[in-house]
Motif scaffolding. Structure first.
Motif, PDB file in Angstrom:
ATOM      1  N   GLY A  92       0.828  -1.193   0.000  1.00  0.00           N
ATOM      2  CA  GLY A  92       0.000   0.000   0.000  1.00  0.00           C
ATOM      3  C   GLY A  92       0.867   1.250   0.000  1.00  0.00           C
ATOM      4  N   GLY A  93       0.579   2.175  -0.890  1.00  0.00           N
ATOM      5  CA  GLY A  93       1.345   3.415  -0.986  1.00  0.00           C
ATOM      6  C   GLY A  93       2.603   3.329  -1.818  1.00  0.00           C
ATOM      7  N   SER A  94       2.884   2.163  -2.369  1.00  0.00           N
ATOM      8  CA  SER A  94       4.139   1.972  -3.101  1.00  0.00           C
ATOM      9  C   SER A  94       3.983   2.187  -4.604  1.00  0.00           C
ATOM     10  CB  SER A  94       4.664   0.554  -2.874  1.00  0.00           C
ATOM     11  OG  SER A  94       3.826  -0.395  -3.549  1.00  0.00           O
ATOM     12  N   LEU A  95       5.128   2.232  -5.264  1.00  0.00           N
ATOM     13  CA  LEU A  95       5.211   2.107  -6.713  1.00  0.00           C
ATOM     14  C   LEU A  95       5.982   0.820  -6.984  1.00  0.00           C
ATOM     15  CD1 LEU A  95       6.254   4.792  -9.326  1.00  0.00           C
ATOM     16  CD2 LEU A  95       7.211   2.499  -9.403  1.00  0.00           C
ATOM     17  N   VAL A  96       5.417  -0.058  -7.795  1.00  0.00           N
ATOM     18  CA  VAL A  96       6.041  -1.354  -8.064  1.00  0.00           C
ATOM     19  C   VAL A  96       6.455  -1.446  -9.526  1.00  0.00           C
ATOM     20  CG1 VAL A  96       5.670  -3.855  -8.182  1.00  0.00           C
ATOM     21  CG2 VAL A  96       4.790  -2.546  -6.233  1.00  0.00           C
ATOM     22  N   TYR A  97       7.704  -1.804  -9.757  1.00  0.00           N
ATOM     23  CA  TYR A  97       8.175  -2.147 -11.096  1.00  0.00           C
ATOM     24  C   TYR A  97       8.806  -3.536 -11.042  1.00  0.00           C
ATOM     25  CZ  TYR A  97      11.022  -2.909 -15.115  1.00  0.00           C
ATOM     26  OH  TYR A  97      11.572  -3.508 -16.224  1.00  0.00           O
ATOM     27  N   ALA A 108      -0.854  -7.100 -10.793  1.00  0.00           N
ATOM     28  CA  ALA A 108      -1.019  -5.650 -10.823  1.00  0.00           C
ATOM     29  C   ALA A 108      -2.339  -5.245 -10.178  1.00  0.00           C
ATOM     30  CB  ALA A 108      -0.950  -5.140 -12.262  1.00  0.00           C
ATOM     31  N   GLY A 109      -3.414  -5.901 -10.566  1.00  0.00           N
ATOM     32  CA  GLY A 109      -4.720  -5.587  -9.998  1.00  0.00           C
ATOM     33  C   GLY A 109      -4.816  -5.920  -8.522  1.00  0.00           C
ATOM     34  N   ILE A 110      -4.170  -7.015  -8.129  1.00  0.00           N
ATOM     35  CA  ILE A 110      -4.157  -7.407  -6.716  1.00  0.00           C
ATOM     36  C   ILE A 110      -3.455  -6.343  -5.874  1.00  0.00           C
ATOM     37  CG2 ILE A 110      -3.193  -9.076  -5.079  1.00  0.00           C
ATOM     38  CD1 ILE A 110      -3.545 -11.201  -7.334  1.00  0.00           C
ATOM     39  N   ALA A 113      -5.457  -3.054  -5.726  1.00  0.00           N
ATOM     40  CA  ALA A 113      -6.605  -3.176  -4.815  1.00  0.00           C
ATOM     41  C   ALA A 113      -6.192  -2.986  -3.361  1.00  0.00           C
ATOM     42  CB  ALA A 113      -7.279  -4.536  -4.996  1.00  0.00           C
ATOM     43  N   GLN A 114      -4.909  -3.195  -3.075  1.00  0.00           N
ATOM     44  CA  GLN A 114      -4.383  -3.037  -1.719  1.00  0.00           C
ATOM     45  C   GLN A 114      -3.708  -1.685  -1.515  1.00  0.00           C
ATOM     46  OE1 GLN A 114      -4.890  -4.969   0.829  1.00  0.00           O
ATOM     47  NE2 GLN A 114      -5.938  -6.605  -0.285  1.00  0.00           N
ATOM     48  N   GLY A 115      -3.898  -0.768  -2.459  1.00  0.00           N
ATOM     49  CA  GLY A 115      -3.399   0.588  -2.276  1.00  0.00           C
ATOM     50  C   GLY A 115      -2.099   0.924  -2.967  1.00  0.00           C
ATOM     51  N   CYS A 116      -1.545  -0.024  -3.724  1.00  0.00           N
ATOM     52  CA  CYS A 116      -0.356   0.286  -4.529  1.00  0.00           C
ATOM     53  C   CYS A 116      -0.693   1.425  -5.485  1.00  0.00           C
ATOM     54  CB  CYS A 116       0.068  -0.964  -5.300  1.00  0.00           C
ATOM     55  SG  CYS A 116       1.373  -0.717  -6.518  1.00  0.00           S
ATOM     56  N   ARG A 117       0.139   2.449  -5.509  1.00  0.00           N
ATOM     57  CA  ARG A 117      -0.172   3.635  -6.296  1.00  0.00           C
ATOM     58  C   ARG A 117      -0.017   3.421  -7.795  1.00  0.00           C
ATOM     59  NH1 ARG A 117       2.823   8.546  -2.963  1.00  0.00           N
ATOM     60  NH2 ARG A 117       1.467   8.516  -1.122  1.00  0.00           N
ATOM     61  N   ALA A 118       0.970   2.645  -8.180  1.00  0.00           N
ATOM     62  CA  ALA A 118       1.213   2.414  -9.607  1.00  0.00           C
ATOM     63  C   ALA A 118       2.008   1.132  -9.784  1.00  0.00           C
ATOM     64  CB  ALA A 118       1.957   3.589 -10.237  1.00  0.00           C
ATOM     65  N   PHE A 119       1.734   0.457 -10.876  1.00  0.00           N
ATOM     66  CA  PHE A 119       2.437  -0.782 -11.217  1.00  0.00           C
ATOM     67  C   PHE A 119       2.919  -0.673 -12.652  1.00  0.00           C
ATOM     68  CE2 PHE A 119       2.685  -4.869 -13.293  1.00  0.00           C
ATOM     69  CZ  PHE A 119       3.238  -5.721 -12.357  1.00  0.00           C
ATOM     70  N   ILE A 120       4.184  -0.972 -12.862  1.00  0.00           N
ATOM     71  CA  ILE A 120       4.732  -1.093 -14.216  1.00  0.00           C
ATOM     72  C   ILE A 120       5.390  -2.457 -14.316  1.00  0.00           C
ATOM     73  CG2 ILE A 120       6.408  -0.238 -15.904  1.00  0.00           C
ATOM     74  CD1 ILE A 120       6.031   2.541 -14.803  1.00  0.00           C
ATOM     75  N   ALA A 200      -1.821   2.688 -13.474  1.00  0.00           N
ATOM     76  CA  ALA A 200      -1.684   3.818 -12.555  1.00  0.00           C
ATOM     77  C   ALA A 200      -2.932   4.686 -12.634  1.00  0.00           C
ATOM     78  CB  ALA A 200      -0.442   4.631 -12.885  1.00  0.00           C
ATOM     79  N   GLU A 201      -4.057   4.059 -12.923  1.00  0.00           N
ATOM     80  CA  GLU A 201      -5.300   4.814 -13.101  1.00  0.00           C
ATOM     81  C   GLU A 201      -5.594   5.660 -11.860  1.00  0.00           C
ATOM     82  OE1 GLU A 201      -9.999   4.119 -14.292  1.00  0.00           O
ATOM     83  OE2 GLU A 201      -8.638   2.404 -14.115  1.00  0.00           O
ATOM     84  N   GLY A 202      -5.800   6.942 -12.108  1.00  0.00           N
ATOM     85  CA  GLY A 202      -6.048   7.875 -11.013  1.00  0.00           C
ATOM     86  C   GLY A 202      -4.789   8.468 -10.425  1.00  0.00           C
ATOM     87  N   ASN A 203      -3.631   7.891 -10.750  1.00  0.00           N
ATOM     88  CA  ASN A 203      -2.346   8.377 -10.233  1.00  0.00           C
ATOM     89  C   ASN A 203      -1.371   8.711 -11.349  1.00  0.00           C
ATOM     90  OD1 ASN A 203      -2.906   8.155  -7.433  1.00  0.00           O
ATOM     91  ND2 ASN A 203      -2.553   5.949  -7.511  1.00  0.00           N
ATOM     92  N   GLU A 204      -1.893   9.018 -12.514  1.00  0.00           N
ATOM     93  CA  GLU A 204      -1.021   9.261 -13.667  1.00  0.00           C
ATOM     94  C   GLU A 204      -0.041  10.412 -13.442  1.00  0.00           C
ATOM     95  OE1 GLU A 204      -4.880   7.480 -15.261  1.00  0.00           O
ATOM     96  OE2 GLU A 204      -4.312   9.018 -13.793  1.00  0.00           O
ATOM     97  N   HIS A 205      -0.394  11.353 -12.558  1.00  0.00           N
ATOM     98  CA  HIS A 205       0.470  12.516 -12.320  1.00  0.00           C
ATOM     99  C   HIS A 205       1.355  12.339 -11.090  1.00  0.00           C
ATOM    100  CE1 HIS A 205      -1.489  14.691 -15.531  1.00  0.00           C
ATOM    101  NE2 HIS A 205      -2.665  14.427 -15.008  1.00  0.00           N
ATOM    102  N   LEU A 206       1.455  11.107 -10.616  1.00  0.00           N
ATOM    103  CA  LEU A 206       2.335  10.784  -9.498  1.00  0.00           C
ATOM    104  C   LEU A 206       3.770  11.171  -9.840  1.00  0.00           C
ATOM    105  CD1 LEU A 206       1.981   9.107  -6.742  1.00  0.00           C
ATOM    106  CD2 LEU A 206       2.926   7.192  -8.053  1.00  0.00           C
TER     107      LEU A 206
END
Length: 214
Positions: A92-97, A108-110, A113-120, A200-206
């Motif tokens: 939660g709160g992370s960016l994952v690559y 990515a969806g999992i 759903a737990q608050g990850c801000r963005a996944f690449i 990163a839907e909703g967090n594109e400007h992160l």
């Protein structure tokens, strides 16, 4: 300082050297930037060590990059799941690559759903042949987007787009070498680019500033 957690499997029988080089490349870049606190999970560690590291951040948002294998619902480390449904809440709160194959399909969806801000990551199986002559090209593409983001000047969406464009640029340069000389590496590079995926839907400007701790 910004928390940067890096995981890699340096003991993998086929890609251990490549995974290690990607880790070293990003670790060096983080050192050059001067604003990162780097923690590493290598082949001597497991998911317990991963979770303990994240717990030590005490809720501070962080960047996580994993250079290892994967499947649709997990990042796999030494043959066992490292990041998966059960411990996804740690992110939660992370960016994952991750370069883990197919993790973009379900993991990515999992994580989101737990608050990850963005996944690449990648939405399909990719083939890295680890031919030493071209490892530098794959490694450059592998870390390009995250390095852009770590510069602090681009959003996550812009960094992802730059990463995709760099794959295309390196593919075009590869073509100039001649397809007959390295057809498998050329095809693999294109497959990796086409599998590149971001959620990163909703967090594109992160931006990197969103991960800075006081």
């Amino acid at each position: 300082m910004i928390k940067l957690l890096l995981a890699y499997d340096g003991a993998d029988s086929r890609l251990g050297t490549y995974f290690s080089s990607c880790f070293s490349d990003l670790e060096t870049h983080a050192s050059t930037c001067g604003s990162f606190e780097v923690c590493a999970i290598n082949e001597h560690h497991d998911e317990t060590h991963l979770e303990e590291n994240i717990a030590s951040f005490q809720g501070t948002p962080f960047l996580f990059a994993a250079y290892t294998h994967g499947r649709q619902d997990a990042i796999v480390h030494k043959g066992t799941a490292l990041v998966h449904t059960t411990n996804a809440y740690f992110f939660g709160g992370s960016l994952v690559y991750t370069c883990a194959c197919s993790a973009g399909q379900e993991l990515a969806g999992i994580l989101r759903a737990q608050g990850c801000r963005a996944f690449i990551g990648f939405s399909a199986d990719t083939i890295l042949l680890s031919t030493e002559a071209h490892d530098d090209i794959f490694r450059d593409c592998e870390n390009y987007g995250l390095k852009i983001f770590m510069s602090g000047e681009k959003t996550i969406k812009e960094s992802y787009q730059a990463m995709y464009e760099n794959y295309t640029k390196r593919f075009d340069e590869f073509c100039e070498i001649g397809f007959a000389e390295c057809p498998f590496d050329l095809a693999a590079l294109l497959d990796v680019r086409n599998a590149l995926f971001m959620d990163a839907e909703g967090n594109e400007h992160l931006t990197l500033a969103d991960f800075a701790s006081s």
